[in-house]
Write a protein that holds these residues in place. Structure first.
Motif, PDB file in Angstrom:
ATOM      1  N   PHE A 159      64.432  -0.015  35.118  1.00 35.88           N
ATOM      2  CA  PHE A 159      65.728   0.702  34.469  1.00 35.88           C
ATOM      3  C   PHE A 159      65.301   2.114  33.681  1.00 35.88           C
ATOM      4  O   PHE A 159      66.135   2.749  33.085  1.00 35.88           O
ATOM      5  N   TYR A 236      55.241   1.584  23.628  1.00 36.59           N
ATOM      6  CA  TYR A 236      56.236   0.772  24.414  1.00 36.59           C
ATOM      7  C   TYR A 236      55.674   0.170  25.532  1.00 36.59           C
ATOM      8  O   TYR A 236      56.222  -1.012  25.994  1.00 36.59           O
ATOM      9  N   LEU A 240      56.039  -3.446  27.126  1.00 40.41           N
ATOM     10  CA  LEU A 240      56.443  -3.915  28.360  1.00 40.41           C
ATOM     11  C   LEU A 240      55.626  -4.591  29.049  1.00 40.41           C
ATOM     12  O   LEU A 240      56.186  -5.671  29.743  1.00 40.41           O
TER      13      LEU A 240
ATOM     14  N   ASN B 619      69.160 -14.701  25.643  1.00 40.12           N
ATOM     15  CA  ASN B 619      68.183 -13.836  25.388  1.00 40.12           C
ATOM     16  C   ASN B 619      68.601 -12.459  25.400  1.00 40.12           C
ATOM     17  O   ASN B 619      68.013 -11.447  25.232  1.00 40.12           O
ATOM     18  N   ASP B 818      68.712  -6.351  26.291  1.00 37.94           N
ATOM     19  CA  ASP B 818      67.315  -7.520  26.767  1.00 37.94           C
ATOM     20  C   ASP B 818      66.541  -7.465  25.508  1.00 37.94           C
ATOM     21  O   ASP B 818      65.933  -6.504  25.094  1.00 37.94           O
ATOM     22  N   ASP B 820      63.620  -8.638  25.003  1.00 35.41           N
ATOM     23  CA  ASP B 820      62.406  -8.572  25.176  1.00 35.41           C
ATOM     24  C   ASP B 820      62.044  -6.942  25.712  1.00 35.41           C
ATOM     25  O   ASP B 820      61.102  -6.495  25.123  1.00 35.41           O
ATOM     26  N   THR B 821      62.689  -6.564  26.712  1.00 37.78           N
ATOM     27  CA  THR B 821      62.151  -5.152  27.345  1.00 37.78           C
ATOM     28  C   THR B 821      63.162  -4.386  26.616  1.00 37.78           C
ATOM     29  O   THR B 821      62.736  -3.072  26.714  1.00 37.78           O
ATOM     30  N   CYS B 822      64.283  -4.590  25.862  1.00 39.84           N
ATOM     31  CA  CYS B 822      65.083  -3.906  25.362  1.00 39.84           C
ATOM     32  C   CYS B 822      65.971  -2.825  26.340  1.00 39.84           C
ATOM     33  O   CYS B 822      66.517  -2.016  26.043  1.00 39.84           O
ATOM     34  N   ALA B 823      66.091  -3.492  27.513  1.00 37.57           N
ATOM     35  CA  ALA B 823      66.984  -2.773  28.653  1.00 37.57           C
ATOM     36  C   ALA B 823      68.291  -2.936  28.453  1.00 37.57           C
ATOM     37  O   ALA B 823      68.614  -4.028  27.823  1.00 37.57           O
ATOM     38  N   SER B 882      66.851  11.785  34.864  1.00 35.61           N
ATOM     39  CA  SER B 882      67.561  10.690  35.645  1.00 35.61           C
ATOM     40  C   SER B 882      69.021  10.560  35.436  1.00 35.61           C
ATOM     41  O   SER B 882      69.414  10.413  34.314  1.00 35.61           O
ATOM     42  N   ARG B 885      72.786   5.654  38.604  1.00 34.60           N
ATOM     43  CA  ARG B 885      72.661   5.479  40.050  1.00 34.60           C
ATOM     44  C   ARG B 885      73.891   4.336  39.949  1.00 34.60           C
ATOM     45  O   ARG B 885      74.122   3.654  39.016  1.00 34.60           O
ATOM     46  N   ASP B 887      74.144   1.248  40.691  1.00 34.51           N
ATOM     47  CA  ASP B 887      74.004  -0.242  40.436  1.00 34.51           C
ATOM     48  C   ASP B 887      73.847  -0.120  38.616  1.00 34.51           C
ATOM     49  O   ASP B 887      73.516  -1.361  38.037  1.00 34.51           O
ATOM     50  N   PRO B 945      65.483   2.323  26.292  1.00 30.39           N
ATOM     51  CA  PRO B 945      64.795   1.052  25.705  1.00 30.39           C
ATOM     52  C   PRO B 945      63.695   1.346  24.972  1.00 30.39           C
ATOM     53  O   PRO B 945      63.505   0.590  24.105  1.00 30.39           O
ATOM     54  N   GLU B 946      63.028   2.325  25.299  1.00 31.96           N
ATOM     55  CA  GLU B 946      61.985   2.735  24.351  1.00 31.96           C
ATOM     56  C   GLU B 946      62.130   3.164  23.025  1.00 31.96           C
ATOM     57  O   GLU B 946      61.722   2.570  22.124  1.00 31.96           O
ATOM     58  N   TRP B 949      63.350  -0.035  21.201  1.00 33.21           N
ATOM     59  CA  TRP B 949      62.154  -0.722  20.875  1.00 33.21           C
ATOM     60  C   TRP B 949      61.554  -0.511  19.857  1.00 33.21           C
ATOM     61  O   TRP B 949      61.342  -1.003  18.764  1.00 33.21           O
ATOM     62  N   TYR B 953      61.763  -2.550  16.549  1.00 31.25           N
ATOM     63  CA  TYR B 953      60.485  -3.384  16.451  1.00 31.25           C
ATOM     64  C   TYR B 953      59.299  -2.745  15.766  1.00 31.25           C
ATOM     65  O   TYR B 953      58.780  -2.917  14.821  1.00 31.25           O
ATOM     66  N   GLN B 954      59.141  -1.376  16.049  1.00 31.54           N
ATOM     67  CA  GLN B 954      58.073  -0.698  15.755  1.00 31.54           C
ATOM     68  C   GLN B 954      58.410  -0.170  14.422  1.00 31.54           C
ATOM     69  O   GLN B 954      57.510  -0.239  13.434  1.00 31.54           O
TER      70      GLN B 954
END
Lengths: 252, 958
Positions: A159, A236, A240, B619, B818, B820-823, B882, B885, B887, B945-946, B949, B953-954
């Protein structure tokens, strides 16, 4: 344009004969060598010709036996890439676009078969990555041992960027007494690498969230060389890697 | 080497250099230009063809690799004149707007359907994720692929025929679409003229540097090179003009030798480059490849100068100065609203919330890059350019009067089929007059088509504003004041209309859909060493709506109230129109709360807690975000625009001519580039004239057409201004026909009725009746005319609305993050928009999809990044920049309310870009809602996502 010759041999023998001439002006297409374009299944596993495209592999019933490979192929959505990438291309460990397949092959402990002047040699994929082919050698096949059911998986972060996977993890359970895992990280590293400290920490353990979390602490000690050209920061990325590894393991 | 392969079923043989890509070979050597080049790096999918039935990005395959294969291009898809089901379905489902991405999409879908006769939505989106669509979106594409699949299975039938009813509110099939689905339409890159040369233009590798020396000697000896031009050749060429000079603001423009308007950048930088798109030299050669090869041989010596890229750094003492005329790099500084009263209201308020927002720098990144083909005829001194511009008439004026100093009447601008714009093709760039000037110098036509990387440096970018927002009100939720102190990054030079976006379009719009008693906007427009900025889809309104919708969300959370309820409390009530918003806009009509309520109902707002709990079990963190908006559209009242500083009339214009055959030709001042005015304007005329739509032709895209001036298409103005001019011309025609009939029938005018395309003398309707065609013939002869009437059934109309119009609505986004991944996964999207009277609902639906797609993309991924070391644009392809797209996008659920605008007789409001502004805030509000348990108040776009996160979290860890 002037001075170049083009040939499209039909057999491996013809191709090798042309390559032995070592003519810098000759372009030799390997697209039409039938024996390199087949997928064969037997009791021992699957043999995939080096010129088989990822698209053909994805559609072949054999790939269903290898969840990590199936999931890695599913993560490549661009049909052009699937149609125009061969198994041999996907052995190129530095191509980030193909890192999902590369990681899956390494996790599943695939072998690579090389043919040359009256020789045929089998390399473990990890050894193949350290091997330089000479001009008159060709990759003939990739062989993957038939695994137990559902013993491998692949997770990636698709993603983040335009079209390239940035980080992916393939996991395969091995047929041995401890059911040890092979855990391979790809995309974010120059070459796919095994997370051996995590593998060791999980050897013989039941796989659940807490055992995996504990094992993932060992990643800190892995000498990972992360790519510098990724669109995300290292902190990050390291997060991941853990998150995806955990997902991949718990998916087994 | 020798090539032998089949192309579209025909055996083809030819010679090819081993370096030539298949797409270049097909386009340049075979002449099959239906396959487009968008990025050249295999990311955008515009060049998709089939090789042995397999989806292939032909820019990533060498021509020689196709030897022996069977190639199918878009030109080969139709058989015996019958369109392929996909071509018909793309047309039928309105999956085609400007059409540039269409051939590639169709070809990719063709392989999918050969493998999978009944693909699901998800399978189609996954498969098409290698094909980008910037302005059209993906939903209609998915619908089209499904419809084609059904036909191919024998379960349905697509058609190229439209419904019989073409009246306003119906959706007849769009015109000029067949050539887009077959690849026959000629875009600028597809064009050629006999004797044509090719140009390549050298850009600076430095964002800021002194030019010490330019050595072109090696380039001049390269094969095929005809001439190399530098600044020493173009002394007589004037810099680009600026035609927006706000009279109420302190401004520091650059001089222009005309003395009439200010200036901007020159065709070539002379002694200093100020951004990486500054041009240094141009090579003209026999082929494009030769021109670019020679460009590499030009040696330029630079002395790098200190850079400034950030607006807040640029205004500091001691920052590098870009222009002597602009101390502290400030181009314009002004305030909208009553600053003192707003500050007092804030000081008096119970609750005050402050937020710094950075609305990031975007690139328009049209899949079609810019290009120009120019020709000069020395015998007649006629200058002609073909260019993919939104503004042909302004090009004619600006190039002839302000840049080249040539007669206006010897300058013609033609727009070929045009790919997307997103606003970037509404500017005058130095390359355009340069190409024309070079063609004149060399006596041969010259064509220049940019590269993707070149586009990233020379084509205007957008947004890039830092905002310090303060919102204040009561604990109950009533907002009393809003202030915004902003710095806008205008880049190295002002574009022709540079002040418009950061000033009025944002400054007068910041209160959004709300009645806020005190508001002010304090703005500095600042030069930096970045690419110049220009309007982009949603222009100005996007920045304004983002800040107010984030601010109201922050305010609601601060007081612990439901943000929907706070919105309701503060929205302009429906009985308050016309409503003066205190910053200069008069909202024309609306029912904002109904749109909000409908959007919430459709999104399942009442059920939000359950949705969150369910997602949490998976989750996932679920969040819902609201974006309500009002967006000024319909530029505009000319006097008001003059008051803003635009040195141009903004009236709509139309010339209507009824031929003796009864055929109607209408020339419009609009400039279509995907908005289907050929269809919608014909619908208006057909309804007004009460004749079949097939009798009506809409003309545009050529300044030699019989129209005094065309203000073109931008800022959602076409329908409500240019369309109203078409309607007015029709009514003028009817009036003249009635007068002529009264004369011929010898009846009083009031007894002449116009009905069903006929003038009828009501006392004797059987005898006293003539068709429009018969009347036009009588007027063509002109034998017997009423006193004072000229012959000919024609009319020129102008329409200048008294006010702008103000479309509005509410969008709701639902995301899952998400843990976990923060997607971020956008799982639901509901839009309720009000565009007033809608002429063609399907056309409007398509434009809304495009707006939403861009907004999602801005919220989640798009950002132009620069090297802090040398000012280079780092995001110069579609991997580093980017865009959304297929999807990424869920099914977009679109609803409309319809509140006619009193600003024009059609009752229409803008639609083209206005529904973009609510999208990004809805998505970011949803993300912040999902993260509310973590105490997250704001994350700047793009919300990657970064960043999530880091925030949850950070930052907590540190």
């Amino acid at each position: 344009m002037i001075g170049y010759t083009y040939a499209a041999p039909k057999t491996a023998g013809e191709a090798l004969a042309l390559l032995r001439k070592n003519d810098a002006q000759a372009i030799v297409s390997l697209q039409h060598i039938a024996e390199f374009k087949t997928i064969k299944m037997d009791d021992a596993g699957c043999v995939i010709g080096s010129r088989v495209t990822l698209s053909e592999l994805k559609q072949h019933s054999a790939s269903a036996n290898y969840p990590a490979l199936t999931q890695a192929l599913a993560s490549i959505s661009d049909p052009h890439l699937l149609n125009h990438t061969t198994m041999e291309d996907s052995l190129n460990a530095s191509d980030i676009e193909l890192s999902s397949v590369t990681a899956a092959l390494l996790a599943m402990d695939a072998d690579v078969v090389i043919v040359g002047d009256e020789m045929e040699e089998k390399y473990a994929f990890s050894d193949f990555l350290q091997t330089d082919l000479t001009h008159d050698e060709l990759v003939a096949f990739v062989r993957i041992v038939l695994p137990d059911e559902s013993t491998s998986s692949y997770e990636n972060a698709g993603f983040l960027s335009g079209s390239k996977p940035i980080c992916g993890v393939a996991v395969a359970r091995q047929k041995n007494a401890d059911n040890t895992l092979r855990i391979v990280l790809g995309g974010c590293t120059d070459k796919p690498v095994r997370l051996q400290s995590v593998e060791a920490a999980l050897a013989g353990k039941e796989l659940n969230a807490s055992t995996v979390d504990a094992a993932l602490e060992k990643i800190e000690g892995e000498p990972l060389t992360l790519r510098k050209d990724l669109p995300i920061g290292e902190d990050y990325l390291r997060h991941l890697i853990k998150a995806l590894t955990k997902k991949a393991i718990l998916k087994l | 080497m020798k090539l032998n392969f089949h192309i579209n079923g025909q055996l083809h043989s030819g010679d090819v250099d081993r370096h030539v890509s298949l797409v270049d070979y097909l386009r340049d050597s075979v002449g099959l230009t239906g396959t487009k080049v968008g990025c050249g790096s295999g990311v955008c999918g515009s060049c998709t063809i089939l090789v042995d039935g397999k989806t292939t990005k032909s820019c990533r395959l060498l021509a020689m690799e196709a030897d022996g294969s069977d190639v199918t291009t878009i030109e080969g898809l139709a058989k015996n004149g019958e369109l392929h089901p996909l071509q018909k379905a793309f047309w039928e489902k309105n999956a085609v707007q400007n059409g540039f991405s269409t051939p590639g999409m169709i070809m990719a879908a063709a392989e999918l359907l050969s493998r999978n006769a009944d693909p699901t939505d998800a399978e189609i989106k996954h498969w098409l994720s290698g094909n980008l669509s910037r302005e059209t979106g993906y939903q209609q594409v998915v619908e089209a692929v499904k419809a084609a699949a059904a036909e191919m299975r024998g379960e349905g039938k697509t058609t190229t025929e439209g419904p019989d009813n073409t009246s306003i509110g119906q959706s007849p099939k769009t015109r000029k679409t067949r050539e887009l689905v077959t690849g026959e339409a000629k875009f600028i890159a597809d064009m050629s003229l006999p004797g044509m040369l090719h140009a390549a233009i050298l850009q600076s590798p430095h964002g800021h540097a002194r030019i010490l020396n330019v050595d072109t000697s090696a380039a001049e000896t390269m094969p095929g090179v005809v001439r190399v031009f530098t600044a020493k050749d173009t002394e007589g060429v004037m810099p680009m003009p600026v035609i927006w000079i706000p009279p109420f603001a302190e401004s520091h423009f650059l001089p222009h030798p005309s003395g009439i308007v200010p200036g901007s950048h020159s065709v070539f930088a002379k002694d200093r480059v100020r951004f990486v798109g500054d041009q240094l030299a141009a090579v003209v050669a026999e082929t494009r490849a030769q021109a670019y090869a020679a460009l590499d041989k030009i040696k330029v010596q630079y002395e790098a100068l200190p850079l400034v890229l950030d607006v807040e750094e640029a205004v500091k003492e001691g920052a590098p100065q870009l222009h002597e005329t602009a101390p502290n790099n400030i181009l314009i500084e002004t305030v909208f609203g009553d600053k003192e009263a707003t500050e007092k209201a804030i000081a008096d308020a119970e609750v005050v919330v402050e937020q710094r927002i950075y609305n990031q720098r975007l690139m328009h990144n049209t899949l079609e890059v810019r290009g120009v083909l120019a020709q000069h005829d020395p015998a007649t001194n006629q200058h002609t350019i073909w260019a993919n511009t939104q503004i042909p008439y302004p090009h004619r004026l600006l190039i002839s009067l302000y840049v080249l100093g040539i007669p206006y009447n010897k300058m013609r601008v033609i727009v070929p089929a045009m790919g997307e714009s997103n606003g970037c093709k509404g500017n005058l760039y130095p390359d355009t007059p340069l190409v024309l000037w070079m063609a004149r110098e060399l006596g041969r036509p010259v064509k220049w088509v940019d590269t993707r990387a070149g586009f990233a440096r020379n084509t205007a970018q957008s947004r890039d504003q830092v905002q310090y927002v303060t919102i204040a009100g009561s604990k109950e939720g009533k907002i009393s004041a809003l202030s915004c102190r902003a710095l806008s990054n205008v880049g190295a030079y002002p574009v022709i209309n540079a002040p418009g976006q950061p000033l009025a379009l944002i400054g007068r719009s910041i209160t959004g859909a709300y009645a806020i008693p005190q508001a002010c906007y304090d703005i500095k427009v600042v030069y930096t060493n970045k690419v110049p900025t220009a309007p982009m889809r949603g222009s100005g309104r996007a920045e304004a709506i983002f800040l107010i919708e984030r601010a109201i969300e922050r305010f609601a959370r601060e007081i612990g109230k439901d943000s929907a309820e706070v919105r309701r409390m503060n929205m302009v009530p429906k009985d308050q129109f016309p409503y003066e918003n205190g910053l200069g806009w008069t909202y024309d009509s609306g029912d904002y709360e109904t749109a909000l309520n409908l959007a919430l109902e459709k999104a399942g707002y009442d059920d939000l807690a359950t949705q969150k709990a369910e997602a949490s079990e998976r989750n996932k963190l679920l969040g819902l975000g609201i974006g309500s908006y009002v967006a000024v559209a319909g530029v505009g009242n000319s006097a008001k625009m003059g008051g803003e500083g635009l040195m141009s009339g903004t009236w709509g214009s139309s010339y209507l001519h009824v031929a003796p055959s009864g055929e109607v030709a209408i020339t419009t001042g609009a400039q279509p580039h995907g908005q289907s005015q050929d269809t919608t304007f014909a619908q208006i005329a057909a309804q007004e004239l009460q004749i079949p739509m097939d009798y009506i032709t809409i003309q545009h895209s050529d300044t030699d057409l019989p129209l005094y001036y065309g203000q073109a298409s931008y800022g959602s103005r076409s329908l409500s201004v240019e369309g109203a001019a078409v309607q007015k011309a029709c009514r003028m025609i009817i009036e003249k026909a009635r007068k002529m009939a009264a004369h011929l029938f010898k009846m009083p005018l009031e007894l002449i009725e116009y009905k069903e395309g006929k003038v009828i003398g009501t006392p004797a309707p059987e005898q006293a009746v003539m068709t429009l065609q018969q009347i036009s013939l009588m007027l063509w002869f002109g034998w017997d005319l009423p006193e004072g009437m000229d012959p000919g059934l024609e009319a020129t109309s102008y329409f200048d609305p008294e006010n702008f119009n103000f479309p509005f609505g509410t969008h709701v986004a639902v995301v899952e993050i998400d843990r976990d991944t923060c997607a971020v996964d956008l799982v639901k999207y509901v839009a309720v928009d009000d565009f007033g009277t809608v002429i063609n609902p399907e056309v409007v639906r398509g434009q809304t999809h495009g707006n939403i797609l861009l907004g999602i993309s801005q919220a989640l991924s798009e950002e132009t990044r620069y090297s802090p070391e040398n000012g280079q644009v780092l995001t110069d392809d579609f991997d580093t920049y980017s865009i959304a797209r297929a999807d990424w996008i869920p099914v977009l659920e679109l609803h409309r309310t319809e509140t006619p605008s009193p600003s024009n007789p059609l009752g229409a409001k803008g639609a083209g870009d206005v529904s973009n502004p609510p999208v990004a805030p809805a998505v970011v509000n949803a993300i912040c809602d999902a993260l509310s348990d973590y105490g997250v108040k704001h994350i700047d776009m793009p919300v990657t996502p970064e960043k999530i996160w880091q925030t949850i979290y950070q930052d907590k860890a540190s």
